[in-house]
Motif scaffolding. Structure first.
Motif, mmCIF file in Angstrom:
data_model
loop_
_atom_site.group_PDB
_atom_site.id
_atom_site.type_symbol
_atom_site.label_atom_id
_atom_site.label_comp_id
_atom_site.label_asym_id
_atom_site.label_seq_id
_atom_site.Cartn_x
_atom_site.Cartn_y
_atom_site.Cartn_z
ATOM 1 N N TRP A 3 -53.600 22.725 37.109
ATOM 2 C CA TRP A 3 -54.379 22.703 35.869
ATOM 3 C C TRP A 3 -55.848 22.537 36.240
ATOM 4 N N TYR A 4 -56.584 23.641 36.163
ATOM 5 C CA TYR A 4 -57.999 23.634 36.514
ATOM 6 C C TYR A 4 -58.853 23.276 35.309
ATOM 7 N N GLN B 121 -65.719 25.009 40.978
ATOM 8 C CA GLN B 121 -64.582 24.557 41.765
ATOM 9 C C GLN B 121 -63.740 25.754 42.171
ATOM 10 N N ALA B 122 -63.666 26.026 43.459
ATOM 11 C CA ALA B 122 -62.912 27.183 43.940
ATOM 12 C C ALA B 122 -61.425 26.996 43.653
ATOM 13 N N LYS B 123 -60.773 28.117 43.364
ATOM 14 C CA LYS B 123 -59.354 28.112 43.034
ATOM 15 C C LYS B 123 -58.634 29.017 44.016
ATOM 16 N N PHE B 124 -57.766 28.425 44.815
ATOM 17 C CA PHE B 124 -57.091 29.152 45.886
ATOM 18 C C PHE B 124 -55.585 29.083 45.666
ATOM 19 N N SER B 125 -55.051 30.014 44.929
ATOM 20 C CA SER B 125 -53.605 30.141 44.784
ATOM 21 C C SER B 125 -53.190 31.483 45.377
ATOM 22 N N LEU B 126 -52.243 31.458 46.303
ATOM 23 C CA LEU B 126 -51.795 32.689 46.947
ATOM 24 C C LEU B 126 -50.749 33.433 46.137
ATOM 25 N N VAL B 127 -50.221 32.813 45.089
ATOM 26 C CA VAL B 127 -49.145 33.447 44.314
ATOM 27 C C VAL B 127 -49.591 34.764 43.678
ATOM 28 N N PRO B 128 -50.798 34.863 43.072
ATOM 29 C CA PRO B 128 -51.179 36.166 42.503
ATOM 30 C C PRO B 128 -51.198 37.296 43.521
ATOM 31 N N SER C 216 -59.048 16.184 42.593
ATOM 32 C CA SER C 216 -58.716 16.559 41.227
ATOM 33 C C SER C 216 -57.488 17.447 41.121
ATOM 34 N N LYS C 217 -57.010 18.039 42.238
ATOM 35 C CA LYS C 217 -55.833 18.898 42.190
ATOM 36 C C LYS C 217 -54.548 18.167 42.569
ATOM 37 N N GLN C 218 -54.652 16.871 42.909
ATOM 38 C CA GLN C 218 -53.488 16.127 43.349
ATOM 39 C C GLN C 218 -53.437 14.797 42.621
ATOM 40 N N ALA C 219 -52.249 14.426 42.163
ATOM 41 C CA ALA C 219 -52.102 13.194 41.400
ATOM 42 C C ALA C 219 -52.088 11.962 42.298
ATOM 43 N N TRP D 239 -59.800 14.064 32.381
ATOM 44 C CA TRP D 239 -59.908 14.756 31.099
ATOM 45 C C TRP D 239 -60.956 15.861 31.222
ATOM 46 N N PHE D 240 -60.744 16.952 30.514
ATOM 47 C CA PHE D 240 -61.774 17.980 30.361
ATOM 48 C C PHE D 240 -61.509 18.765 29.090
ATOM 49 N N SER D 241 -62.508 19.535 28.672
ATOM 50 C CA SER D 241 -62.422 20.283 27.415
ATOM 51 C C SER D 241 -61.576 21.534 27.597
ATOM 52 N N VAL D 242 -60.703 21.773 26.625
ATOM 53 C CA VAL D 242 -59.832 22.939 26.611
ATOM 54 C C VAL D 242 -59.994 23.641 25.271
ATOM 55 N N MET D 243 -60.174 24.956 25.296
ATOM 56 C CA MET D 243 -60.353 25.707 24.065
ATOM 57 C C MET D 243 -59.023 25.812 23.317
ATOM 58 N N GLN D 244 -59.035 25.328 22.071
ATOM 59 C CA GLN D 244 -57.866 25.397 21.209
ATOM 60 C C GLN D 244 -58.253 26.042 19.885
#
Length: 705
Positions: free
Chosen positions: A375-376, A396-403, A318-321, A269-274
């Protein structure tokens, strides 16, 4: 009769030797190029493969405990292990041959030991509602137990403590929370100051405090509460009803992610702005995690381990279920500790400590996290994100090559869309319609455009072109259609001219260029004024936040300008390579020059033209400086023409100097280079296959021309 001839002396053997030598030299160069490509591929693969290597665990030394009492707390720091047993003996144990330190006997054996998220401070909950803080310090030559608040126990609120949580806010400030089923008490702790307790109107069986001490998580049965501790009085921010009773709470490194343990496993769980503000949201389930045993979070990485009662160890990220690593220990293994670096494990079983070498350097990196949405923390939804560094150490570094892949393809295709019609039209006119005298000036001038450095083009595009396009956006978007209409009007007018008003054939461009320049200036001058008068605002003003001054449109125009000379030169050479007899025969049979061009010359030159377009596309895919300077260098996957982008090549050029050698960031940049190289080779291979097919179809064989 005297023979009138000049004697010629040559040696067939000498010519054969020269031909053989040249053939071998060319063959050696070709083989050398292939070897260099294979070596480059091999080098990139060697650097990238460790990213996806599975984790491993190797046993180390075994240490016999001198006083095997039940363990209350176990930790690992560098070359030392520390242990607190049920009799209140705190001891440092050497792991690399160092002698075991004498035990520190606490004044009272603790009933419960809780640690901060970074494991640097322990809160010892003692009988008679007392507590003290203890810090195990194992720094090379300084091995000691420290009491930051003194070695005299301090008073707790008069209650039976069911759970407790500790946060180390600064060097000399802590926040402690204790609770039973009726109430929660929170205190700010400082040296030389007595704690002042605040009572919350709620009980809890599990507690967790964020490292900054600003948020308190409390669970009681199926109810999960989030309290804010920022103000003078704690405030309840959110209350959640869960489907199953909560058995425990843990915080991952950084304190932004909360692990909720129940009978179904562990959830993050973590906080998400809504719309109603920051709300605690479930992001993923670790259904295979066994929360009935010990759950330990790593200090510096978003990873945790579970140890079941049967000795089954599982590692999760945290990035894998699912689990990233599983190991079965011998039955009776009841305690584990992980080093701060995440490369060493300590287990306890039957009065023995066992060290393990853990090879799991990049638990967050997987093929899925590189290419799929993740979901970061604190993001509203799963997304493709590249953000390798930040000012915060807990980031936490975010490494997605798609962008970067999408930015590369969008910029390259847009540049090709801009350059292709201009270059091909110029090549067709220059090769087929323009007079030879004028062609001798025009062709070298266009080819010299290719000598402009890409960094100069990018500089002009980013500093001069981008603001100009923003001021005349509507005119720029309509300009291609207006110029097309102007060219059609010019052609109609030329056909109406007679006699001395006609230019010599092939010199219409001398009148066309001034005409197009005039139409362009009028469009850029009149349309903004008309737009302001009719609509009261420019198109950029109406777009507001959806327009970025340096965007894909600017990059496409700038890169297209750089591609025009390359495509023009290759396409014109391909047109000239068509045998002249074919065109002359078509004209002799009564075809017009345009019919001859479209039905005879273009099909014959199609293989060369296609090769020119593919070479131009390959140049656009590998372009670095223009994309870097003209797009704002923002890695995003939005489809808008007026949004920024980042290419793979630009990303490598920017971030490689700051990437630590051997790190995940470093290896993923090499993976980007491998993807770029593989994509280029695949495109070129397919292009060559298509080109060969076109050559066979239209009979363009070697030796023609």
């Amino acid at each position: 009769m005297i023979e009138n001839r000049i004697p010629v002396h040559f040696s067939d053997r000498r010519r054969r030797n020269i031909d053989r030598l040249v053939r071998r030299a060319v063959t050696a160069c070709g083989v050398g190029v292939l070897l260099v490509m294979l070596l480059l591929f091999f080098w990139l693969i060697v650097v990238v493969v460790p990213l996806f290597a599975p984790a491993s665990l190797k046993p180390g030394q075994t240490i016999e405990l001198t006083d095997p009492q039940p363990t209350l707390a176990l930790g690992l720091q560098d070359k030392w292990a520390w242990r607190i047993d049920a009799r209140g003996a705190a001891r440092f144990i050497g792991l690399n041959g160092q002698p075991t330190q004498p035990a520190l006997q606490l004044s009272q054996p603790p009933e419960r030991v809780v640690s901060s998220v970074d494991n640097q401070t322990l809160a010892l909950i003692q009988p008679q509602h007392r507590f003290m803080l203890l810090q195990p310090a194992a720094i090379v030559a300084d091995i000691a137990w420290r009491f930051p608040l003194g070695d005299t126990p301090l008073a707790l609120p008069a209650q039976n403590i069911d759970t407790a949580a500790l946060a180390q806010r600064a060097d000399n400030r802590w926040r402690l929370a204790v609770a039973d089923a009726q109430q929660i008490s929170v205190a700010e702790l400082q040296a030389d100051r007595p704690p002042v307790w605040q009572t919350l109107s709620s009980g809890a069986t599990s507690l967790a405090i964020s490292p900054d001490g600003h948020q308190l998580y409390a669970a009681l049965g199926r109810q999960l509460q989030l309290w804010s501790l920022r103000g003078e009085q704690p405030a309840l921010q959110q209350t959640l009803s869960l489907p199953l009773p909560v058995k425990g709470l843990r915080l991952l490194s950084g304190g932004r992610s909360l692990l909720v343990i129940d009978d179904n496993g562990i959830s993050q769980w973590f906080s998400v702005m809504q719309a109603q503000g920051a709300q605690l949201t479930r992001s993923r389930e670790f259904a295979e995690a066994d929360g009935r045993g010990q759950v330990i979070a790593e200090v510096h990485r978003r990873a945790f381990a579970t140890l079941s009662a049967e000795g089954k160890l599982q590692f999760f990220a945290s990035k894998q279920a699912g689990p990233i690593f599983t190991h079965q220990f011998a039955a009776g293994t009841n305690h584990i500790a992980i080093s701060p670096q995440g490369n060493q494990l300590l287990t306890e079983r039957a009065g023995q400590l066992q060290t393990w070498q853990l090879d799991n350097p990049w638990p967050d990196v997987s093929w899925r996290s590189l290419w799929q949405k993740v979901w970061y923390e604190n993001y509203p939804a799963p997304d493709w994100v590249w953000q390798s560094t930040a000012a915060n150490d807990d980031y936490q570094a975010k490494f997605s090559l798609v962008p970067m892949v999408s930015g590369t393809l969008k910029a390259a295709l847009l540049a090709l869309l801009f350059a292709m019609p201009l270059a091909l039209a110029a090549a067709m006119y220059t090769a087929w319609f323009m007079s030879p005298a004028l062609r001798r000036w025009v062709k070298p001038a266009i080819e010299m455009m290719g000598a402009l450095p890409s960094v100069v083009i990018g500089l002009i595009a980013g500093l001069w072109l981008a603001p100009k396009v923003a001021d005349h956006l509507l005119a720029v978007l309509l300009l291609p259609f207006i110029l097309a209409a102007a060219i059609l009007l010019f052609g109609w007018a030329c056909n109406k001219l007679t006699g001395r008003w006609r230019q010599p054939a092939g010199r219409e461009v001398a009148l066309l260029l001034p005409w197009l320049l005039l139409i362009t200036l009028l469009t850029l001058w009149l349309l903004p004024a008309v737009e302001q008068q009719l609509l009261g605002d420019s198109l950029v003003g109406r777009l507001q936040h959806s327009y970025q001054q340096r965007n894909l449109l600017i990059a496409g125009v700038a890169m297209g300008f750089a591609l025009v000379p390359l495509i023009f030169t290759l396409a014109e050479d391909a047109l000239f390579s068509v045998p002249a007899a074919l065109g002359q025969g078509s004209l002799a049979l009564g075809a017009t020059p345009w019919q001859t061009l479209t039905r005879i010359v273009l099909p014959g030159a199609s293989a060369g033209i296609f090769a020119a377009l593919m070479i131009g596309f390959g140049r656009a895919v590998g372009e670095t400086m223009i994309v870097l300077m003209a797009t704002g260098n923002t890695p995003q996957t939005s489809d808008g023409l007026f949004n920024g982008a980042r290419a793979l090549s630009a990303n490598i050029a920017i971030e490689m100097p700051e990437a630590a050698a051997g790190s995940a960031h470093y290896r993923i940049l090499f993976l980007s280079a491998l993807v770029l190289l593989a994509f280029t080779l695949v495109v070129n291979t397919l292009a060559e296959m298509v080109r060969q097919r076109l050559r066979r179809r239209y009979g363009q064989h070697e030796g023609q021309g």
